[in-house]
Design an enzyme around this catalytic site. Structure first.
Site, mmCIF file in Angstrom:
data_model
loop_
_atom_site.group_PDB
_atom_site.id
_atom_site.type_symbol
_atom_site.label_atom_id
_atom_site.label_comp_id
_atom_site.label_asym_id
_atom_site.label_seq_id
_atom_site.Cartn_x
_atom_site.Cartn_y
_atom_site.Cartn_z
ATOM 1 N N TYR A 1 -12.782 -45.957 23.849
ATOM 2 C CA TYR A 1 -11.975 -44.777 24.199
ATOM 3 C C TYR A 1 -12.820 -43.561 24.555
ATOM 4 O O TYR A 1 -12.384 -42.693 25.297
ATOM 5 C CB TYR A 1 -11.052 -44.418 23.029
ATOM 6 C CG TYR A 1 -9.820 -45.282 22.974
ATOM 7 C CD1 TYR A 1 -8.665 -44.906 23.655
ATOM 8 C CD2 TYR A 1 -9.803 -46.484 22.279
ATOM 9 C CE1 TYR A 1 -7.530 -45.691 23.627
ATOM 10 C CE2 TYR A 1 -8.672 -47.283 22.243
ATOM 11 C CZ TYR A 1 -7.534 -46.874 22.920
ATOM 12 O OH TYR A 1 -6.411 -47.661 22.897
ATOM 13 N N ILE A 2 -14.034 -43.463 24.005
ATOM 14 C CA ILE A 2 -14.884 -42.306 24.289
ATOM 15 C C ILE A 2 -16.000 -42.675 25.260
ATOM 16 O O ILE A 2 -16.248 -41.976 26.250
ATOM 17 C CB ILE A 2 -15.496 -41.758 22.971
ATOM 18 C CG1 ILE A 2 -14.383 -41.349 22.007
ATOM 19 C CG2 ILE A 2 -16.455 -40.598 23.245
ATOM 20 C CD1 ILE A 2 -13.400 -40.328 22.544
ATOM 21 N N ASP B 1 -21.861 -52.982 26.173
ATOM 22 C CA ASP B 1 -20.843 -53.279 25.160
ATOM 23 C C ASP B 1 -21.099 -54.667 24.590
ATOM 24 O O ASP B 1 -21.683 -55.511 25.265
ATOM 25 C CB ASP B 1 -19.433 -53.208 25.765
ATOM 26 C CG ASP B 1 -18.379 -52.961 24.703
ATOM 27 O OD1 ASP B 1 -17.942 -51.805 24.542
ATOM 28 O OD2 ASP B 1 -18.009 -53.923 23.991
ATOM 29 N N LYS C 1 -17.701 -31.902 13.006
ATOM 30 C CA LYS C 1 -16.738 -32.938 13.416
ATOM 31 C C LYS C 1 -15.855 -33.380 12.245
ATOM 32 O O LYS C 1 -14.630 -33.461 12.354
ATOM 33 C CB LYS C 1 -17.514 -34.138 13.972
ATOM 34 C CG LYS C 1 -16.679 -35.359 14.231
ATOM 35 C CD LYS C 1 -15.731 -35.136 15.378
ATOM 36 C CE LYS C 1 -14.697 -36.246 15.448
ATOM 37 N NZ LYS C 1 -13.854 -36.139 16.614
ATOM 38 N N ASN D 1 -11.406 -32.657 11.698
ATOM 39 C CA ASN D 1 -10.364 -33.642 11.404
ATOM 40 C C ASN D 1 -9.844 -33.507 9.973
ATOM 41 O O ASN D 1 -8.672 -33.766 9.716
ATOM 42 C CB ASN D 1 -10.869 -35.056 11.706
ATOM 43 C CG ASN D 1 -10.824 -35.332 13.209
ATOM 44 O OD1 ASN D 1 -10.270 -34.543 13.964
ATOM 45 N ND2 ASN D 1 -11.411 -36.430 13.636
ATOM 46 N N GLY E 1 -1.834 -41.372 11.105
ATOM 47 C CA GLY E 1 -2.429 -42.585 11.661
ATOM 48 C C GLY E 1 -3.560 -42.287 12.621
ATOM 49 O O GLY E 1 -4.059 -41.163 12.689
ATOM 50 N N CYS F 1 -9.049 -41.584 13.607
ATOM 51 C CA CYS F 1 -9.891 -40.401 13.368
ATOM 52 C C CYS F 1 -9.460 -39.655 12.111
ATOM 53 O O CYS F 1 -10.196 -39.605 11.128
ATOM 54 C CB CYS F 1 -9.796 -39.453 14.557
ATOM 55 S SG CYS F 1 -10.113 -40.286 16.108
ATOM 56 N N LYS G 1 1.332 -42.059 17.120
ATOM 57 C CA LYS G 1 1.875 -40.740 17.463
ATOM 58 C C LYS G 1 2.690 -40.850 18.753
ATOM 59 O O LYS G 1 2.686 -41.901 19.384
ATOM 60 C CB LYS G 1 0.770 -39.686 17.538
ATOM 61 C CG LYS G 1 -0.263 -39.861 18.600
ATOM 62 C CD LYS G 1 -1.221 -38.678 18.500
ATOM 63 C CE LYS G 1 -2.059 -38.553 19.730
ATOM 64 N NZ LYS G 1 -2.868 -37.343 19.704
ATOM 65 N N ARG H 1 -3.391 -48.225 16.106
ATOM 66 C CA ARG H 1 -4.434 -48.223 15.074
ATOM 67 C C ARG H 1 -4.056 -47.340 13.876
ATOM 68 O O ARG H 1 -3.685 -46.194 14.052
ATOM 69 C CB ARG H 1 -5.778 -47.764 15.673
ATOM 70 C CG ARG H 1 -6.377 -48.873 16.546
ATOM 71 C CD ARG H 1 -7.651 -48.443 17.179
ATOM 72 N NE ARG H 1 -7.448 -47.426 18.181
ATOM 73 C CZ ARG H 1 -8.441 -46.807 18.814
ATOM 74 N NH1 ARG H 1 -9.674 -47.099 18.531
ATOM 75 N NH2 ARG H 1 -8.172 -45.914 19.725
HETATM 76 N N1 SAJ Z 1 0.454 -35.621 12.814
HETATM 77 C C1 SAJ Z 1 1.481 -35.203 11.970
HETATM 78 N N2 SAJ Z 1 1.902 -33.912 12.024
HETATM 79 C C2 SAJ Z 1 1.350 -33.007 12.881
HETATM 80 C C3 SAJ Z 1 0.283 -33.424 13.746
HETATM 81 C C4 SAJ Z 1 -0.140 -34.741 13.683
HETATM 82 O O1 SAJ Z 1 2.032 -36.001 11.174
HETATM 83 O O2 SAJ Z 1 1.779 -31.869 12.880
HETATM 84 C C5 SAJ Z 1 -0.009 -37.013 12.760
HETATM 85 C C6 SAJ Z 1 0.194 -37.784 14.060
HETATM 86 O O3 SAJ Z 1 1.516 -38.265 14.153
HETATM 87 C C7 SAJ Z 1 -0.836 -38.880 13.918
HETATM 88 C C8 SAJ Z 1 -1.972 -38.183 13.194
HETATM 89 O O4 SAJ Z 1 -1.408 -37.034 12.593
HETATM 90 O O5 SAJ Z 1 -0.346 -39.951 13.133
HETATM 91 C C9 SAJ Z 1 -3.154 -37.799 14.069
HETATM 92 O O6 SAJ Z 1 -2.710 -37.277 15.312
HETATM 93 P P1 SAJ Z 1 -3.355 -35.995 16.031
HETATM 94 O O7 SAJ Z 1 -2.638 -35.768 17.292
HETATM 95 O O8 SAJ Z 1 -3.404 -34.871 15.083
HETATM 96 O O9 SAJ Z 1 -4.884 -36.410 16.254
HETATM 97 P P2 SAJ Z 1 -5.667 -37.676 16.927
HETATM 98 O O10 SAJ Z 1 -6.036 -38.599 15.809
HETATM 99 O O11 SAJ Z 1 -4.965 -38.246 18.089
HETATM 100 O O12 SAJ Z 1 -6.980 -36.918 17.479
HETATM 101 C C10 SAJ Z 1 -7.768 -36.148 16.580
HETATM 102 C C11 SAJ Z 1 -8.035 -34.763 17.201
HETATM 103 N N3 SAJ Z 1 -8.600 -33.888 16.201
HETATM 104 C C12 SAJ Z 1 -8.086 -32.669 15.931
HETATM 105 O O13 SAJ Z 1 -7.087 -32.240 16.471
HETATM 106 C C13 SAJ Z 1 -8.821 -31.844 14.933
HETATM 107 C C14 SAJ Z 1 -8.955 -34.916 18.415
HETATM 108 O O14 SAJ Z 1 -9.288 -33.633 18.937
HETATM 109 C C15 SAJ Z 1 -10.242 -35.660 18.005
HETATM 110 O O15 SAJ Z 1 -11.124 -35.825 19.119
HETATM 111 C C16 SAJ Z 1 -9.822 -37.016 17.499
HETATM 112 O O16 SAJ Z 1 -8.999 -36.836 16.339
HETATM 113 C C17 SAJ Z 1 -11.095 -37.798 17.148
HETATM 114 O O17 SAJ Z 1 -11.487 -38.661 17.951
HETATM 115 O O18 SAJ Z 1 -11.717 -37.501 16.128
#
Ligand code: SAJ
Length: 423
Positions: free
Chosen positions: A13-14, A33, A213, A217, A264, A267, A333, A340
């Site tokens: 993905y990255i 890879d 980082k 998260n 989920g 990250c 999401k 995952r």
């Molecule tokens: N979620 C909630 N409530 C919210 C926001 C999110 O329950 O208000 C849940 C989502 O449904 C999901 C999980 O949190 O299950 C994570 O979703 P997300 O959209 O917050 O984040 P990711 O995992 O898709 O991506 C994150 C991002 N990090 C931050 O926003 C700090 C992204 O910028 C990072 O690059 C990515 O992790 C990573 O690769 O680390």
């Protein structure tokens, strides 16, 4: 420093979008890879992951002769490592084996002056471990140490921060944190990123960049845990958590996130554990947040059991076997197909394994159901599931579900973990 050729280790993905970005700036990119399937797919100009516009840019890069892939590394000016760092065991310790084997892959082709960049989410100190691992394999090269400017090889930690679904835009627009083991490493890594990054490249040291980082998260995880805890408290007190958050967020310095069925993805559900396992005594809040978010799926399952009991009490002629439960959404999401660490998938599978009647799953973003194991779940479209279900469990706020008129839910028991039908 000029970069004519860059090797990217890990075409996921990255790694793949990053490889394609370098290639789009006419830098020769060699992708590596461990999967022959991934290598073959990329060499055909195709992609093996779902990400908007990635297919076009990869195809252009391969056709233009700027991107090719193989199982082994080639001599390059820079090596970028973007491999997974999952956790292992009950203590959630980070598993750095993919990074260590990436070091073994690149060590034989390294030469004086080369730059190594680590992008994988990693515990503090990993860039320095790369220096040690490679030093053991290549005693002819002077590896960098924190605080020493002189070295043959340059190493920097530069975390990826892109949001799945918006990767190509965020790769270009986001600011980058660049943490070199020494300042020559930071400078070189900055120059490389500036070939396609329009955001600011901010320089720090490797340890700080690694912690940045994990902090980003963990910040999000702690804030989501706060919202999830509120949802459980509000449920007990008979208050709508959605209204509560809307009202509290009217305060100029309050900005509460949204509760859901759990957290989920690969990250936010993983990275905070890296801080906890490195500082177990100190990271009390971060650990508790993980536990609150990880506990939410069981709470949702209990709510479904209560809904089932209520339904049976109101319909004395029916037995458990006659009751159909529909789970709306399986992805981690909204509006993506990524399963995952998905709490929604976990909940749906768990319900199907304990419920004696039918359990339906509705997931508009996945079409190839046969390819994956989903337990006893029966897949249905939105309309059929609404038609047949007695209990409806909303797990993911996909756009298709937001359009469902609330009238269609009349007479059904509803467990809405996202607050799109029951505000
Ligand atoms: N979620 C909630 N409530 C919210 C926001 C999110 O329950 O208000 C849940 C989502 O449904 C999901 C999980 O949190 O299950 C994570 O979703 P997300 O959209 O917050 O984040 P990711 O995992 O898709 O991506 C994150 C991002 N990090 C931050 O926003 C700090 C992204 O910028 C990072 O690059 C990515 O992790 C990573 O690769 O680390």
């Amino acid at each position: 420093m000029t970069f004519e050729k860059v090797t990217v280790i890990g075409l996921g993905y990255i790694g793949l979008p990053t490889a394609a970005m370098f290639a789009s700036r006419k830098i020769k990119v060699h992708g590596v890879d461990v999967s022959q399937h991934v290598v073959d797919t990329v060499n055909q100009g195709k992609v093996h992951i779902v990400e908007p516009e990635l297919d076009m840019i990869v195809q252009a890069a391969v056709v233009g002769g700027y991107l090719k892939a193989s199982l082994t590394a080639e001599p390059s000016d820079a090596f970028l490592i973007a491999v997974p760092t999952p956790f292992k065991g009950d203590n959630h310790e980070p598993d750095l084996s993919y990074i260590e084997s990436s070091c073994a892959t690149i060590a034989p082709v390294l030469k004086k002056g080369d730059l190594i960049i680590l992008e994988s989410t990693s515990p503090v100190g990993t860039a320095e471990m790369i220096s040690e691992w490679i030093g053991k394999l290549r005693s002819d090269l002077k590896m960098p140490k924190m605080g020493q400017e002189e070295s043959d090889i340059l190493i920097a930690y530069c975390p990826e921060r892109v949001l799945p679904g918006h990767i190509l835009r965020e790769l270009v627009e986001n600011d980058r944190v660049i943490g070199g083991i020494n300042s020559r490493s930071s400078l070189a890594a900055s120059e490389l990123y500036k070939t396609f990054v329009m955001g600011e490249c901010i320089v720090t040291n490797a340890r700080t960049a690694e912690m940045v980082k994990l902090t980003e998260n963990s910040f999000r995880d702690v804030n989501i845990a706060f919202a999830n805890e509120l949802s459980i408290i509000c449920d007990k007190l008979g208050i709508s958590v959605w209204e509560l958050i809307r009202l509290a967020n009217r305060h100029p310095r309050v900005n509460i996130l949204q509760p859901g069925p759990g957290v989920g993805g690969h990250c936010i559900a993983v990275d905070p554990w890296f801080i906890v396992s490195q500082s177990p005594k100190e990271a009390k809040l971060i650990r508790t947040a993980r536990e609150v978010n990880d506990g939410k799926p069981s709470w949702v399952i209990d709510k479904v059991k209560v809904a089932l009991a209520d339904f049976l009490q109101e319909n004395p002629g029916k037995s458990v076997r006659d009751v159909s439960i529909a789970c709306f959404g399986l992805a981690f999401k909204p509006d993506i197909d990524d399963l995952r660490e998905s709490p929604a998938l976990h909940i749906a599978k768990e319900i199907s394994s304990v419920h004696a009647g039918k359990t339906f799953a509705v997931e508009p973003n996945i079409t190839d159901f046969a390819a994956k194991a989903y337990g006893k779940l029966e897949f249905q479209g939105v309309e059929q599931a609404l038609d047949k279900a007695d209990i409806v469990v909303l797990l993911v706020d996909h756009k298709e579900f937001k359009k469902i008129p609330v009238d269609l839910l009349k007479g059904k028991k509803v467990v809405d973990t996202r607050g799109i039908w029951t505000q």
